[in-house]
Design a protein around this motif. Structure first.
Motif, PDB file in Angstrom:
ATOM      1  N   GLU A 225      10.248 -13.511   2.370  1.00  0.00           N
ATOM      2  CA  GLU A 225       9.165 -13.808   3.094  1.00  0.00           C
ATOM      3  C   GLU A 225       8.557 -13.013   4.131  1.00  0.00           C
ATOM      4  OE1 GLU A 225       6.846 -16.198   2.040  1.00  0.00           O
ATOM      5  OE2 GLU A 225       8.098 -16.179   0.194  1.00  0.00           O
ATOM      6  N   PRO A 226       7.427 -12.776   4.315  1.00  0.00           N
ATOM      7  CA  PRO A 226       7.127 -11.765   5.820  1.00  0.00           C
ATOM      8  C   PRO A 226       7.554 -12.433   6.834  1.00  0.00           C
ATOM      9  CG  PRO A 226       5.292 -12.045   4.219  1.00  0.00           C
ATOM     10  CD  PRO A 226       6.154 -13.153   3.479  1.00  0.00           C
ATOM     11  N   VAL A 227       8.181 -11.526   7.658  1.00  0.00           N
ATOM     12  CA  VAL A 227       8.600 -12.126   9.033  1.00  0.00           C
ATOM     13  C   VAL A 227       7.896 -11.496  10.308  1.00  0.00           C
ATOM     14  CG1 VAL A 227      10.732 -12.194  10.390  1.00  0.00           C
ATOM     15  CG2 VAL A 227      11.103 -12.380   8.221  1.00  0.00           C
ATOM     16  N   GLU A 228       7.568 -12.343  11.144  1.00  0.00           N
ATOM     17  CA  GLU A 228       6.795 -11.865  12.320  1.00  0.00           C
ATOM     18  C   GLU A 228       7.648 -11.141  13.045  1.00  0.00           C
ATOM     19  OE1 GLU A 228       4.016 -13.361  15.924  1.00  0.00           O
ATOM     20  OE2 GLU A 228       4.400 -14.779  14.684  1.00  0.00           O
ATOM     21  N   ASN A 229       7.189  -9.854  13.649  1.00  0.00           N
ATOM     22  CA  ASN A 229       8.060  -8.844  14.233  1.00  0.00           C
ATOM     23  C   ASN A 229       9.211  -8.248  13.668  1.00  0.00           C
ATOM     24  OD1 ASN A 229       6.483  -9.137  16.709  1.00  0.00           O
ATOM     25  ND2 ASN A 229       7.489 -11.025  17.059  1.00  0.00           N
ATOM     26  N   GLY A 230       9.221  -8.421  12.258  1.00  0.00           N
ATOM     27  CA  GLY A 230      10.352  -7.880  11.487  1.00  0.00           C
ATOM     28  C   GLY A 230      10.170  -6.471  11.248  1.00  0.00           C
ATOM     29  N   VAL A 231      10.776  -5.931  10.225  1.00  0.00           N
ATOM     30  CA  VAL A 231      10.778  -4.354   9.981  1.00  0.00           C
ATOM     31  C   VAL A 231       9.680  -4.276   9.014  1.00  0.00           C
ATOM     32  CG1 VAL A 231      12.179  -2.559   8.990  1.00  0.00           C
ATOM     33  CG2 VAL A 231      13.471  -3.955  10.600  1.00  0.00           C
ATOM     34  N   PRO A 232       8.837  -3.256   9.334  1.00  0.00           N
ATOM     35  CA  PRO A 232       7.661  -2.958   8.466  1.00  0.00           C
ATOM     36  C   PRO A 232       8.213  -2.364   7.281  1.00  0.00           C
ATOM     37  CG  PRO A 232       7.581  -1.595  10.247  1.00  0.00           C
ATOM     38  CD  PRO A 232       8.703  -2.468  10.482  1.00  0.00           C
ATOM     39  N   TYR A 233       7.714  -2.614   5.888  1.00  0.00           N
ATOM     40  CA  TYR A 233       7.868  -1.860   4.879  1.00  0.00           C
ATOM     41  C   TYR A 233       6.874  -1.559   4.072  1.00  0.00           C
ATOM     42  CZ  TYR A 233       7.434  -6.512   2.540  1.00  0.00           C
ATOM     43  OH  TYR A 233       7.018  -7.660   2.203  1.00  0.00           O
ATOM     44  N   ILE A 234       6.754  -0.459   3.201  1.00  0.00           N
ATOM     45  CA  ILE A 234       5.875   0.070   2.323  1.00  0.00           C
ATOM     46  C   ILE A 234       6.230  -0.106   1.059  1.00  0.00           C
ATOM     47  CG2 ILE A 234       4.565   2.231   1.635  1.00  0.00           C
ATOM     48  CD1 ILE A 234       5.300   3.232   4.462  1.00  0.00           C
ATOM     49  N   GLY A 235       5.061  -0.733   0.335  1.00  0.00           N
ATOM     50  CA  GLY A 235       4.888  -1.010  -1.067  1.00  0.00           C
ATOM     51  C   GLY A 235       3.745  -0.347  -1.728  1.00  0.00           C
ATOM     52  N   PRO A 236       3.533  -0.286  -3.138  1.00  0.00           N
ATOM     53  CA  PRO A 236       2.593   0.514  -3.780  1.00  0.00           C
ATOM     54  C   PRO A 236       1.257   0.023  -3.194  1.00  0.00           C
ATOM     55  CG  PRO A 236       4.245  -0.071  -5.297  1.00  0.00           C
ATOM     56  CD  PRO A 236       4.521  -0.798  -4.113  1.00  0.00           C
ATOM     57  N   SER A 237       1.075  -1.151  -3.005  1.00  0.00           N
ATOM     58  CA  SER A 237      -0.378  -1.593  -2.707  1.00  0.00           C
ATOM     59  C   SER A 237      -0.902  -1.042  -1.297  1.00  0.00           C
ATOM     60  CB  SER A 237      -0.392  -3.168  -2.497  1.00  0.00           C
ATOM     61  OG  SER A 237       0.404  -3.765  -1.935  1.00  0.00           O
TER      62      SER A 237
END
Length: 408
Positions: A225-237
């Protein structure tokens, strides 16, 4: 048409000429509910362009006997139209899906009916009378629809309006079609010009242009699940394509402890990211503020050797038919169309000298900018044409255009 004494009517109609009436739709139509088989009555599709022989991409059902009869001159409207205007007077006898409302006109000119009930204001009113939880399940039943008030001019004026709209919309449609053809031609020319500018040079597999210290790799298998202030990540979209970098604030974030297990796929500014999932082939050249971000399992990091390949040049190659044609050949016949690290790594990259790569990249960027400007102009013309068409129909069927003056 005498417009000197307008009559105020329903909000969606506005003021109509004094010789027009405003009456419930049920006064002028009867619902046709006859159930038939498409073995006896050819299947038809209700589309934004009107009633046509059943389209190939329409989902078929096993119960082809549970369809509604449509006869020539009937008006059919998708009860789940959701403002798309999927409706029209049928020029054919046939059968339609049971979710379609089929109406038998009782005195209205069929061509006037076609324009009136496909007009944008009526479609909005039709939607307003519907019921449902979400748009996809929103439905307007005949029991509600028949109460919608419609403007009804005298029959000679119905014919005059239909003649006027048939003529005017045909001209607008021709204008739109020319610009759609222009967009197609420009788009094809853009793609072929990129290939021409790249040229033919000796190729090197992509994996040999990548830093040995940071080899090709995909990223996090399960981001959670998305986490505020977590590590950003890149997906195809997240990849717009053709080298455009995602923005930091647009990215989802995963828990630091999840990202910590994927130190191999940490990103830096200047890295290239390529999507390999079902939407394969999207390419991004990352900006510096994405340093420390990560990837999903459907994206791959390409960390180049700058003394072997120019990043922007590689972006154009990977975004072009040079790469895509190779990928299509490699996955031909595959059940799931996606790339893998091996296929991506074996992609043959034309490799002229670095100075030539810089020149080619600059030439492609300039050409693409010019072509995109021309495509935007053509698409804007299409948009304006469609807006003009919709406004013209709406004005004519609600009595806002003097037909006598329009025919002068």
């Amino acid at each position: 048409m005498d417009t000197s004494a307008p009559l105020f009517s329903e909000a969606w109609i506005g003021a109509v000429p004094k010789d027009w009436s405003v009456e419930p739709l049920g006064r002028w139509f009867r619902e046709r509910k006859t159930t038939v088989s498409d073995a006896d009555f050819a299947p038809l599709s209700v589309t934004m362009q009107g009633i046509v022989p059943q389209l190939d991409n329409v989902a078929k059902t096993d119960n082809n006997a549970n369809r509604k009869l449509v006869l020539e001159g009937d008006f059919a409207i998708n009860s789940r139209s959701d403002r798309k205007g999927s409706a029209g007077v049928s020029g054919l006898d046939g059968s339609v899906s049971v979710i379609t409302t089929v109406l038998q006109p009782r005195g209205l000119n069929p061509r006037f009916t076609h324009h009136l009930l496909r007009s944008r204001p009526f479609q909005e009113e039709f939607y307003r009378w519907g019921h449902g939880i979400v748009d996809d399940l929103w439905s307007t039943k005949w029991s509600d629809m028949k109460s919608i008030k419609i403007p009804v001019p005298p029959e000679p004026q119905q014919r005059a309006i239909a003649d006027y709209l048939d003529r005017e919309t045909a001209q607008i449609d021709a204008f739109i079609a020319k610009n759609e053809e222009l967009v197609t031609l420009l788009t094809e020319r853009r793609a072929s010009s990129v290939v021409e500018l790249i040229g033919k040079y000796q190729t090197i597999p992509l994996k040999r242009l990548v830093s040995p210290a940071r080899p090709l790799t995909y990223g996090i298998l399960q981001c959670g699940e998305p986490v505020e202030n977590g590590v950003p990540y890149i997906g195809p979209s997240d990849l717009p394509g053709e080298g455009i970098s995602p923005t930091l604030d647009s990215l989802r974030r995963t828990a630091p402890e999840i990202a910590a297990a994927y130190s191999r796929s940490v990103l830096k500014g200047g890295d290239i990211v390529v999507s390999i999932g079902p939407a394969f082939g999207r390419v991004g050249l990352l900006c510096d503020d994405l340093k420390g971000a990560n990837l999903t399992q459907d994206t791959v990091r390409v960390a180049i050797e700058p003394d072997k390949i120019v990043a922007q040049y590689l972006v154009w190659v990977l975004s072009s038919r040079v790469a895509n044609d190779h990928w299509d050949r490699q996955i031909l016949g595959a059940t799931f169309r996606r790339l893998n690290l091996g296929t991506l790594g074996d992609t043959p990259i034309p490799c002229p000298p670095l100075s030539e790569q810089h020149r080619i990249a600059a030439d492609i960027t300039a050409m693409v900018s010019e072509m995109d400007d021309a495509i935007r102009v053509a698409r804007r013309s299409i948009e304006l044409g469609r807006e003009r068409r919709a406004a013209l129909i709406s004005a004519a069927v609600t009595g806002k255009i003097d037909m006598a003056a329009a025919h002068d």
